[in-house]
Design an enzyme around this catalytic site. Sequence first.
Site, PDB file in Angstrom:
ATOM      1  N   TRP A 324       0.612  -1.326  -0.040  1.00 40.61           N
ATOM      2  CA  TRP A 324       0.017   0.073  -0.001  1.00 40.61           C
ATOM      3  C   TRP A 324       0.912   1.201  -0.076  1.00 40.61           C
ATOM      4  CZ3 TRP A 324      -0.196   3.940   3.656  1.00 40.61           C
ATOM      5  CH2 TRP A 324      -1.529   5.012   3.586  1.00 40.61           C
ATOM      6  N   HIS A 325       1.999   1.106   0.645  1.00 43.00           N
ATOM      7  CA  HIS A 325       2.826   2.302   0.917  1.00 43.00           C
ATOM      8  C   HIS A 325       3.513   2.681  -0.518  1.00 43.00           C
ATOM      9  CE1 HIS A 325       2.428   2.003   5.157  1.00 43.00           C
ATOM     10  NE2 HIS A 325       2.853   3.081   5.261  1.00 43.00           N
ATOM     11  N   GLY A 326       3.749   1.625  -1.415  1.00 45.00           N
ATOM     12  CA  GLY A 326       4.414   2.172  -2.515  1.00 45.00           C
ATOM     13  C   GLY A 326       4.653   0.856  -3.486  1.00 45.00           C
ATOM     14  N   PHE A 466       2.066   8.764  -0.933  1.00 42.69           N
ATOM     15  CA  PHE A 466       1.628   7.399  -0.796  1.00 42.69           C
ATOM     16  C   PHE A 466      -0.148   7.444  -1.155  1.00 42.69           C
ATOM     17  CE2 PHE A 466       4.884   6.967   2.412  1.00 42.69           C
ATOM     18  CZ  PHE A 466       5.830   6.372   1.717  1.00 42.69           C
TER      19      PHE A 466
END
Length: 466
Positions: A324-326, A466
């Site tokens: 989800w963060h990248g 993000f």
Amino acid sequence: MLFPTLAFGVFFLFVYFTAWSLDRENGRRKLFLLLASWFFYAQWDWRFVALLIGSAVLNWGVGALIARQPGAKKAWLVGLGVAANLLILGFFKYYGFFIEQAGDLLMRFGWERDLPLLQIVLPVGISFFTFQGISYVVDVHRGKTPAAKSLLDVMLLMSFFPHLVAGPIVRASDLLPQFDRTPRLTRAMATHGLLLIVWGLFKKTVIASEISVNLVDPVFFDPSAYGGIDIAAAVYGYAVQIYCDFSAYSDMAIGIAALLGYSFPRNFDQPYRASSMQSFWRRWHISLSSWLRDYLYVPLGGGRKGLISSCINVFITMVLGGLWHGAAWTFLAWGALHGGVQVIERLGRAAFGDRKVVPTVVGVLVTFHIVCLGWILFRAENFDLAMAMLQGLGRIGPVTALTPLLLTLIVGGLAMHWLPPRAIEGMAERLKAAPSLTLGLLLGAAFLLIEAVRPDGVAPFIYFQF
């Protein structure tokens, strides 16, 4: 438009006075706040306001259909709603990553192909407002919140400018009831909100910016040019920077919302005093960790099917949380590290029960350094750079980057985790009875002091990417 800028200050003053002039017209007030939020978002890229509107319409429509359908059809509708949200997020955030990986895989098998690689601009805050939409649809299906009475409420839920681009992820069950009633601004809310804004400004513009520009950025750019002490300082510095940067945004978002009469949940609770990784995630980015628990870990089965199932589910949850963060392997590795440590902790608790095997102080030190190891993966642009940072920790060389000021900021940034847990709330409680002139002078002096000592310029908040 960044919070710690003159442009945002002018924008917010206009929004503040206009919104409270409409306090007896709640519908018009909400419409004004929605238009102001779209204007705020358009300062990054006006084209994506349409995406924000479309996402809100999608989730409002799915929620309305779920509320009207019998049980069997509800499951299909919520599945379609979640899939549509993930499709939007996946296209903008992960399309390029997966196309590149597919191309590399085909080349390894000698099947080189020209795949359709598009130059896609990542909309600011898409991860946050997409998760907001998913939680709304799922909570309507679960019966935790009724379907919104109007499209306006869902649009404002997903677009409200204080939390729009970097959270906290505010649940519909928390915010929609507040939209239904005319807000009130008490002396306690105003004092608490202003203190949070001042505290956030200090953490972002003084601590995070100074450490970022003069230590973290240059060392992570070329770790081979620095000795082990500078590299260790950069790792600890990044731990302080990302905490001060992200918690500052959350504090200011909560404070700004409070000044407009709305309450947001706390998003950080002194995470570096955690004595286990599980405790860390109960203190760090609380709105995300609780979202992952309620909408990913629990649907996967949680711990209902025993220890092994619980370990698998928490590991999957953390790996997907990393993704989800990248769109990068380093983020997947970061999530796997956090998930793997939590699996070890669960196995340890199963083996030793309630017996305290590790003293609290040891648990805090070990957890903090595991978190710092993860921050290297999180900050480094690739695995080669992460390995260069790790290898450089043992290098003997002159100290050229770490200065007395930076050391003071790092120590201070860590020390704030050992302040009284609700220090800002306690200070607000004591100051709320102070005369308005006294309170204004104190806050004005604090703003001027921060302005005097902070570096020039304001870098975007870390979590904007993000």
